[in-house]
Design a protein around this motif. Structure first.
Motif, mmCIF file in Angstrom:
data_model
loop_
_atom_site.group_PDB
_atom_site.id
_atom_site.type_symbol
_atom_site.label_atom_id
_atom_site.label_comp_id
_atom_site.label_asym_id
_atom_site.label_seq_id
_atom_site.Cartn_x
_atom_site.Cartn_y
_atom_site.Cartn_z
ATOM 1 N N PRO A 150 0.822 -1.202 0.000
ATOM 2 C CA PRO A 150 0.000 0.000 0.000
ATOM 3 C C PRO A 150 0.862 1.259 0.000
ATOM 4 O O PRO A 150 1.952 1.267 0.565
ATOM 5 N N THR A 151 0.364 2.321 -0.630
ATOM 6 C CA THR A 151 1.139 3.562 -0.704
ATOM 7 C C THR A 151 0.768 4.549 0.396
ATOM 8 O O THR A 151 1.595 5.348 0.794
ATOM 9 N N GLY A 152 -0.489 4.525 0.811
ATOM 10 C CA GLY A 152 -0.954 5.502 1.790
ATOM 11 C C GLY A 152 -1.174 6.876 1.178
ATOM 12 O O GLY A 152 -1.495 7.824 1.889
ATOM 13 N N LEU A 153 -1.015 7.000 -0.129
ATOM 14 C CA LEU A 153 -1.157 8.291 -0.803
ATOM 15 C C LEU A 153 -2.556 8.437 -1.386
ATOM 16 O O LEU A 153 -3.219 7.453 -1.698
ATOM 17 N N ARG A 154 -2.979 9.698 -1.555
ATOM 18 C CA ARG A 154 -4.249 10.027 -2.182
ATOM 19 C C ARG A 154 -4.020 11.183 -3.133
ATOM 20 O O ARG A 154 -3.246 12.098 -2.836
ATOM 21 N N LEU A 155 -4.694 11.175 -4.269
ATOM 22 C CA LEU A 155 -4.608 12.309 -5.181
ATOM 23 C C LEU A 155 -5.098 13.569 -4.482
ATOM 24 O O LEU A 155 -6.097 13.540 -3.764
ATOM 25 N N THR A 156 -4.376 14.667 -4.706
ATOM 26 C CA THR A 156 -4.784 15.949 -4.148
ATOM 27 C C THR A 156 -5.322 16.880 -5.223
ATOM 28 O O THR A 156 -5.953 17.872 -4.904
ATOM 29 N N LYS A 157 -5.051 16.560 -6.499
ATOM 30 C CA LYS A 157 -5.517 17.435 -7.574
ATOM 31 C C LYS A 157 -5.380 16.753 -8.934
ATOM 32 O O LYS A 157 -4.641 15.786 -9.083
ATOM 33 N N HIS A 158 -6.116 17.302 -9.876
ATOM 34 C CA HIS A 158 -5.983 16.982 -11.302
ATOM 35 C C HIS A 158 -5.378 18.217 -11.939
ATOM 36 O O HIS A 158 -5.805 19.337 -11.652
ATOM 37 N N ILE A 159 -4.402 18.031 -12.833
ATOM 38 C CA ILE A 159 -3.779 19.180 -13.489
ATOM 39 C C ILE A 159 -3.897 19.074 -15.004
ATOM 40 O O ILE A 159 -4.068 17.985 -15.545
ATOM 41 N N PHE A 160 -3.828 20.221 -15.657
ATOM 42 C CA PHE A 160 -3.971 20.335 -17.110
ATOM 43 C C PHE A 160 -5.273 19.701 -17.597
ATOM 44 O O PHE A 160 -5.321 19.044 -18.642
ATOM 45 N N THR A 161 -6.343 19.935 -16.852
ATOM 46 C CA THR A 161 -7.635 19.331 -17.200
ATOM 47 C C THR A 161 -8.213 19.895 -18.489
ATOM 48 O O THR A 161 -8.988 19.215 -19.160
ATOM 49 N N ALA A 162 -7.827 21.108 -18.864
ATOM 50 C CA ALA A 162 -8.314 21.675 -20.126
ATOM 51 C C ALA A 162 -7.798 20.879 -21.320
ATOM 52 O O ALA A 162 -8.390 20.922 -22.401
ATOM 53 N N ASP A 163 -6.704 20.130 -21.121
ATOM 54 C CA ASP A 163 -6.112 19.334 -22.197
ATOM 55 C C ASP A 163 -6.559 17.876 -22.185
ATOM 56 O O ASP A 163 -6.083 17.083 -22.997
ATOM 57 N N LYS A 164 -7.439 17.514 -21.279
ATOM 58 C CA LYS A 164 -7.823 16.106 -21.150
ATOM 59 C C LYS A 164 -8.457 15.572 -22.427
ATOM 60 O O LYS A 164 -8.955 16.332 -23.238
ATOM 61 N N GLY A 165 -8.417 14.259 -22.565
ATOM 62 C CA GLY A 165 -9.029 13.620 -23.725
ATOM 63 C C GLY A 165 -10.538 13.769 -23.702
ATOM 64 O O GLY A 165 -11.147 13.887 -22.627
ATOM 65 N N ASP A 166 -11.148 13.715 -24.864
ATOM 66 C CA ASP A 166 -12.607 13.857 -24.947
ATOM 67 C C ASP A 166 -13.341 12.554 -24.670
ATOM 68 O O ASP A 166 -14.559 12.517 -24.652
ATOM 69 N N TYR A 167 -12.626 11.490 -24.413
ATOM 70 C CA TYR A 167 -13.230 10.167 -24.239
ATOM 71 C C TYR A 167 -13.508 9.812 -22.778
ATOM 72 O O TYR A 167 -13.932 8.708 -22.476
ATOM 73 N N TYR A 168 -13.273 10.741 -21.833
ATOM 74 C CA TYR A 168 -13.538 10.454 -20.423
ATOM 75 C C TYR A 168 -13.926 11.721 -19.679
ATOM 76 O O TYR A 168 -13.693 12.833 -20.143
ATOM 77 N N ASP A 169 -14.524 11.530 -18.511
ATOM 78 C CA ASP A 169 -14.878 12.629 -17.609
ATOM 79 C C ASP A 169 -14.095 12.489 -16.327
ATOM 80 O O ASP A 169 -13.713 11.377 -15.940
ATOM 81 N N ILE A 170 -13.873 13.603 -15.674
ATOM 82 C CA ILE A 170 -13.226 13.609 -14.361
ATOM 83 C C ILE A 170 -14.348 13.842 -13.348
ATOM 84 O O ILE A 170 -14.935 14.899 -13.321
ATOM 85 N N ALA A 171 -14.617 12.849 -12.529
ATOM 86 C CA ALA A 171 -15.754 12.978 -11.622
ATOM 87 C C ALA A 171 -15.474 12.334 -10.276
ATOM 88 O O ALA A 171 -16.257 11.570 -9.769
ATOM 89 N N GLU A 172 -14.327 12.658 -9.675
ATOM 90 C CA GLU A 172 -14.063 12.028 -8.396
ATOM 91 C C GLU A 172 -13.997 12.991 -7.233
ATOM 92 O O GLU A 172 -13.623 12.635 -6.142
ATOM 93 N N GLY A 173 -14.339 14.267 -7.440
ATOM 94 C CA GLY A 173 -14.394 15.220 -6.350
ATOM 95 C C GLY A 173 -13.040 15.767 -5.901
ATOM 96 O O GLY A 173 -12.943 16.358 -4.838
ATOM 97 N N VAL A 174 -12.004 15.579 -6.690
ATOM 98 C CA VAL A 174 -10.678 16.122 -6.391
ATOM 99 C C VAL A 174 -10.531 17.429 -7.163
ATOM 100 O O VAL A 174 -10.973 17.513 -8.306
ATOM 101 N N PRO A 175 -9.940 18.469 -6.539
ATOM 102 C CA PRO A 175 -9.787 19.741 -7.256
ATOM 103 C C PRO A 175 -9.154 19.590 -8.619
ATOM 104 O O PRO A 175 -8.271 18.751 -8.814
ATOM 105 N N GLN A 176 -9.605 20.434 -9.557
ATOM 106 C CA GLN A 176 -9.104 20.397 -10.929
ATOM 107 C C GLN A 176 -8.522 21.749 -11.296
ATOM 108 O O GLN A 176 -9.108 22.774 -10.985
ATOM 109 N N ARG A 177 -7.348 21.731 -11.955
ATOM 110 C CA ARG A 177 -6.703 22.981 -12.395
ATOM 111 C C ARG A 177 -6.456 22.921 -13.877
ATOM 112 O O ARG A 177 -6.137 21.935 -14.434
#
Length: 122
Positions: A95-122
């Motif tokens: 186990p890592t014990g780590l958790r995502l704190t943010k999503h970055i470069f979300t404006a460049d994300k692929g059009d084939y998925y959504d980001i929907a996990e409640g983590v801040p997006q920049r």
């Protein structure tokens, strides 16, 4: 201690430093290099011990990416002007014990998925 390795085990890395900035990067370069989204955290460069050969690719005038020359695993990202190094969360032993704190470069994300996990997006 946090430790990880590439797919074939030829490159191993470890750190006792507390990883910072656990994030999922959606930029075009990370998506092309990883095949989707690249998740990473960073530590001071001198706090990361790497065993095995890492091949570095200058992906821009600002940063380089490190990968295993045997299996191709994308393991590291480092800005040329910073003293930190990012490592792939997917390469870590659990186990890592780590958790995502943010999503970055979300404006460049692929059009084939959504980001929907409640983590801040920049």
């Amino acid at each position: 201690m946090i430790q990880g390795q590439c797919l074939c085990g030829a490159v191993r890395f470890r750190t006792e430093a507390e990883p910072q900035g656990a994030s999922a990067c959606h930029c075009g370069q990370c998506r092309r290099m990883s095949g989707h989204v690249w998740a990473s955290a960073y530590v001071p460069k001198d706090a990361l011990t790497v065993e095995g050969e890492v091949r570095w690719f200058d992906s821009s005038d600002k940063a380089q990416r490190g990968f295993c020359p045997d299996c191709g695993s994308f393991l590291f990202w480092q800005a040329h002007d910073e003293d930190t190094i990012s490592f792939a969360l997917g390469a870590l032993d659990a186990p890592t014990g780590l958790r995502l704190t943010k999503h970055i470069f979300t404006a460049d994300k692929g059009d084939y998925y959504d980001i929907a996990e409640g983590v801040p997006q920049r």
